[in-house]
Scaffold this active site. Structure first.
Site, short mmCIF file in Angstrom:
data_model
loop_
_atom_site.label_atom_id
_atom_site.label_comp_id
_atom_site.label_asym_id
_atom_site.label_seq_id
_atom_site.Cartn_x
_atom_site.Cartn_y
_atom_site.Cartn_z
N HIS A 189 0.82 -1.33 0.06
CA HIS A 189 0.16 -0.13 0.15
C HIS A 189 0.94 1.28 -0.11
O HIS A 189 0.69 2.12 -0.82
CB HIS A 189 -1.05 0.06 1.27
CG HIS A 189 -2.12 -1.04 1.15
ND1 HIS A 189 -2.81 -1.48 2.23
CD2 HIS A 189 -2.67 -1.36 -0.15
CE1 HIS A 189 -3.71 -2.28 1.90
NE2 HIS A 189 -3.75 -2.45 0.55
N ARG A 291 -11.26 -0.17 -10.99
CA ARG A 291 -11.56 -1.40 -9.97
C ARG A 291 -12.78 -0.98 -9.32
O ARG A 291 -13.16 0.22 -8.75
CB ARG A 291 -10.57 -0.97 -8.63
CG ARG A 291 -9.08 -1.03 -8.95
CD ARG A 291 -8.05 -0.83 -8.01
NE ARG A 291 -6.57 -1.15 -8.25
CZ ARG A 291 -5.91 0.05 -8.72
NH1 ARG A 291 -6.45 1.29 -8.37
NH2 ARG A 291 -4.49 -0.20 -8.93
N ARG A 327 -13.01 -3.88 -14.46
CA ARG A 327 -12.86 -5.06 -13.66
C ARG A 327 -13.78 -5.33 -12.96
O ARG A 327 -14.33 -4.68 -12.11
CB ARG A 327 -11.53 -4.84 -13.12
CG ARG A 327 -11.01 -6.29 -12.46
CD ARG A 327 -9.74 -6.22 -11.72
NE ARG A 327 -9.89 -5.51 -10.47
CZ ARG A 327 -8.70 -5.26 -9.97
NH1 ARG A 327 -7.63 -5.51 -10.06
NH2 ARG A 327 -8.90 -4.39 -8.53
N GLU A 415 -3.11 -12.74 -14.40
CA GLU A 415 -2.14 -12.54 -12.98
C GLU A 415 -1.81 -13.67 -12.36
O GLU A 415 -1.09 -13.83 -11.37
CB GLU A 415 -3.14 -11.59 -11.96
CG GLU A 415 -4.44 -11.87 -11.97
CD GLU A 415 -5.26 -10.93 -11.46
OE1 GLU A 415 -4.80 -9.90 -10.88
OE2 GLU A 415 -6.57 -10.96 -11.57
N ASN A 438 1.25 -6.70 -10.56
CA ASN A 438 1.32 -6.98 -9.13
C ASN A 438 1.12 -8.33 -8.41
O ASN A 438 2.01 -9.10 -7.90
CB ASN A 438 0.53 -6.19 -8.14
CG ASN A 438 0.66 -4.72 -8.60
OD1 ASN A 438 1.59 -4.33 -9.32
ND2 ASN A 438 -0.17 -3.86 -8.05
N ASP A 439 0.09 -8.95 -8.69
CA ASP A 439 -0.22 -10.49 -8.37
C ASP A 439 0.65 -11.38 -9.26
O ASP A 439 1.11 -12.21 -8.81
CB ASP A 439 -1.66 -10.70 -8.44
CG ASP A 439 -2.59 -10.23 -7.26
OD1 ASP A 439 -1.96 -10.52 -6.09
OD2 ASP A 439 -3.63 -10.29 -7.18
N ARG A 449 4.27 -10.31 -1.10
CA ARG A 449 4.61 -8.99 -1.68
C ARG A 449 4.79 -7.87 -0.55
O ARG A 449 5.19 -6.89 -0.72
CB ARG A 449 3.65 -8.62 -2.65
CG ARG A 449 2.03 -8.11 -2.10
CD ARG A 449 1.41 -7.97 -3.10
NE ARG A 449 0.06 -7.36 -2.61
CZ ARG A 449 -1.01 -6.94 -3.42
NH1 ARG A 449 -0.94 -6.86 -4.81
NH2 ARG A 449 -1.98 -6.43 -2.99
N CYS A 486 -1.72 -3.33 -16.54
CA CYS A 486 -2.46 -2.33 -15.67
C CYS A 486 -1.84 -2.47 -14.25
O CYS A 486 -2.33 -2.10 -13.16
CB CYS A 486 -4.19 -2.52 -15.62
SG CYS A 486 -4.69 -4.27 -14.92
#
Length: 554
Positions: A189, A291, A327, A415, A438-439, A449, A486
Site C-alpha cells: 500500500h 476497480r 474490472r 495475473e 502485481n499479483d 509481496r 495495468c
C-alpha cells in the site's frame, strides 16, 4: 554506491533530499493499579472499547471520503478492520475476563496478527493495517493524541519501519518529498500510494533504524540508494536535475506514442467517479483499470443494480466516450464481503477471490454485469469488461459469453502464471487481456509481496516475470488482439519501454505517472524499445536488467 549509503528496493523514481522524519511514537499502555476490571464494570468497559473503535472507524471513513482512488479504497478497508466482528469479539471476550480495554485491544491484536502472518500472502499484508488500528484505538482509550505522521516545517523524507494507509493517504507531497521504509515490498500500500502522490519511494531498506530524525538523506527512487549525510551541494544539484526532468515530463500532453510514431495507449487506474474526474486532469487517453470494489466494501448488503449502474456511469461520463476498461469485483481474501459468508481458508490469497466468487455466488457477478450493461446503454458507449483471477481458457470462455450477451467487449486479467502460459488459448476466447503485474509477480516468484526479506523477488523487473509478460504479448500479436498492463509496472518509465518493446499495446497506472511514462516513450524509438526488451529478458536479475535498459534508452 557511496559508503555512507543504504540499499533498498526502488519503487518510484526521482530524487529527493531533506531531513529524516519519523512517525510519532505509538501510545504506551501501562495497566492501571488494581489489575483486573471488577465484574460489575466489565460491560461498561466493553462499551468504552466499542465506542473508541467506532470513533476510529469514523475518522478513517471521513479521511476516505476526502480521498480518492486507491487511498479511498485502503482507508475504507482499514476502517472495516476497526469494526471487524472477529477482532471486536476477541477484545470483548478478554474484557469479559477482567482485562482492561487497552490491554485487551493489544492482546487480541497480537493473536490476529500472528494468525494473519501464518496465513501469509495478502492476509499478512493486513498486519500493518491492524496494528495501526490497534494504536489508534488504544490512543482513543487513553485520551492521548492519535499516532501518525507529524506535519514537518520543511520538506522532509519520511522514514519508517512500515507505513499504514491512514498515514500515507493523507500526506502532503510538498512537505513529505519521499518515502523510505524498512519493511514492505514494491506493491505494498505504501508503494502504491507513493506512486499516486508522485514522490520517490524506496522499500526494504535494512539498517534504517540507525538513521536518526533530522539526519540529512538523499533518496534515489530509481536505483534504491539512500545516502546518509551526503555532500549538500551535490545533493541539491541532483534534486534540481531531477526537478528539471520532472518538469519536462510534465509538459507531455499525449497521445502515447514512441519517437517514431508507434501508438501506445497511456491510461489511468481509477476506483470511482471522484478519482476518474481527477484523472482527466492528467494526459491519459481513458481508463485501463476501473476497480469496482469500492461499491461493495463495507456494505452490509449487496448494492442494487441501479446503485451500481449510477456509480459506473460516473466513470464512463468522466471520460466522455473514451476507452473505459471495467474490472469486475476483485473481492475475497484481504477484501472480504460482509454480505457473503465464506468458509475459513488456510491460504486466502490463493482461495475464493476475484472471479472465483461467481462459482459460489453467480448472482453477484450477474448483477454487476447487468449494471455495467445498463450504464453502457444509457451512456451510449461500449465499455470493455474484464474478470480477475482467471486461470484457464474454459473460465475465460464462460465469462466472455456472459459479457458479450450484454453487448460489451470481453476480456480477462492475466495475473496467474498458468494464465500467462496459456495466453494463446485464453486470447482465442476473449477480445483482449490485461496483465496485472502485481499479483503475477507475487505468484510467479512464490513471494509475499509485503515481505521486506523477499522484496527483491517481488520486483516486477524479475526476468521470470518479464518472460511471462513477453509470452502474453507475443500471443496477442499472433492473434491480433490488444494486450495491456495495468499493474504498477506500467508506471515505471524505464520498464514501460521494455513492455512496449515486447508488444504491449496499452499501459495503465496511477494517473500522476502518465506524463513521465508518455514523455519517456516519446523520446524512445520502437527499435530501442525492442532492444531494451531483449536486454531485460537476457538479464540475470532486476538490477542488471535496469542497468542494461538504462544504457539503451537514457
Amino acid at each position: 554506491m557511496p559508503q555512507t549509503a543504504l540499499k533498498g528496493t526502488p519503487v518510484v523514481g526521482g530524487i529527493a533530499y531533506g531531513p529524516a522524519l519519523w512517525p510519532g511514537e505509538r501510545p504506551v499502555y501501562r495497566p492501571a493499579d488494581g489489575g483486573a476490571v471488577p465484574e460489575a464494570e466489565r460491560d461498561a468497559e466493553a462499551e468504552r472499547f466499542a465506542a473508541a473503535a467506532a470513533t476510529v472507524a469514523g475518522r478513517l471513513r471521513d479521511r476516505a471520503s476526502h480521498s480518492n482512488g486507491v487511498a479511498a479504497e485502503v482507508l475504507s478497508a482499514t476502517a472495516g478492520l476497526a469494526e471487524d466482528r472477529g477482532w471486536v469479539g476477541a477484545v470483548k471476550k478478554l474484557i469479559g475476563k477482567g482485562e482492561q480495554a487497552p490491554g485487551a485491544t493489544i492482546a487480541a491484536t497480537e493473536e490476529f496478527a500472528a494468525l494473519f502472518t501464518k496465513l501469509g500472502g495478502l492476509m499478512a499484508e493486513r498486519v500493518t493495517d491492524l496494528n495501526d488500528v490497534r494504536d489508534r484505538v488504544v490512543a482513543e482509550l487513553l485520551g492521548v493524541p492519535e499516532p501518525g505522521v507529524p506535519v514537518p516545517d520543511t520538506p522532509s523524507i519520511l522514514v519508517a519501519d512500515d507505513l499504514a494507509p491512514a498515514d500515507t493517504a493523507g500526506l502532503d507531497p510538498a512537505l513529505v518529498t519521499a518515502l523510505v521504509t524498512r519493511l514492505g515490498g514494491p506493491t505494498s500500500h505504501t508503494a502504491i500510494i507513493a506512486r499516486q502522490l508522485g514522490i520517490p519511494c524506496v522499500v526494504a531498506v535494512t539498517d534504517l533504524a540507525g538513521v536518526a530524525a533530522g539526519t540529512a538523506v538523499l533518496v534515489d527512487g530509481t536505483t534504491g540508494v539512500v545516502e546518509i549525510e551526503p555532500d549538500q551541494t551535490r545533493a541539491r544539484s541532483r534534486v534540481e536535475e531531477s526537478r528539471r526532468a520532472a518538469l519536462a515530463a510534465a509538459a507531455w500532453t499525449g497521445p502515447g506514442r514512441t519517437a517514431d510514431g508507434h501508438p501506445v495507449s497511456v491510461l489511468a487506474n481509477v476506483a470511482d467517479g471522484t478519482s476518474a474526474r481527477a484523472a482527466t486532469a492528467h494526459p491519459v487517453e481513458g481508463v485501463g483499470l476501473f476497480r469496482t470494489e469500492l461499491a461493495f466494501l463495507d456494505r452490509a448488503d449487496e448494492p442494487s443494480v441501479d446503485e451500481q449502474a449510477a456509480l459506473y456511469r460516473e466513470v464512463i461520463d468522466a471520460f466522455d466516450g473514451r476507452k473505459v476498461v471495467i474490472r469486475t469485483l476483485d473481492a475475497g481474501s484481504d477484501k472480504p464481503l460482509k454480505f457473503v459468508s465464506q468458509e475459513h481458508e488456510p491460504n486466502p490469497a490463493m482461495g475464493v477471490r476475484g472471479n472465483r466468487i461467481a462459482s459460489v455466488h453467480p448472482e453477484i457477478r450477474a448483477h454487476q454485469l447487468d449494471a455495467i450493461g445498463r450504464a453502457a446503454e444509457t451512456a451510449g458507449v461500449t465499455p470493455w469488461v474484464m474478470a480477475p483471477m482467471i486461470a484457464d481458457a474454459r473460465e475465460a470462455e464462460e465469462f466472455a459469453a456472459e459479457v458479450r450477451g450484454r453487448g460489451l467487449v470481453a476480456g480477462v486479467m492475466i495475473e496467474i502464471p498458468a494464465a500467462a502460459v496459456l495466453a494463446p488459448a485464453i486470447l482465442s476466447k476473449v477480445d483482449f487481456v490485461s496483465i496485472g503485474t502485481n499479483d503475477l509477480t507475487q505468484y510467479t516468484m512464490a513471494a509475499d509481496r509485503m515481505s521486506a526479506e523477499l522484496a527483491a523477488l517481488t520486483d516486477p523487473w524479475q526476468p521470470a516475470v518479464l518472460h511471462l509478460v513477453a509470452t502474453v504479448a507475443r500471443a496477442g500479436q499472433d492473434l491480433g488482439k490488444p494486450v495491456g498492463v495495468c499493474g504498477e509496472a506500467a508506471a515505471d518509465p524505464l520498464l514501460a519501454c521494455v513492455l512496449v518493446g515486447m508488444g504491449i499495446t496499452s499501459l495503465s497506472s496511477a494517473p500522476v505517472a502518465a506524463a513521465a511514462v508518455g514523455a519517456r516513450l516519446a523520446e524512445t524509438t520502437s527499435d530501442q524499445c525492442r532492444e531494451a526488451a531483449q536486454a531485460a529478458l537476457a538479464a540475470a536479475d532486476p538490477e542488471a536488467a535496469r542497468t542494461a535498459v538504462a544504457a539503451i534508452v537514457l
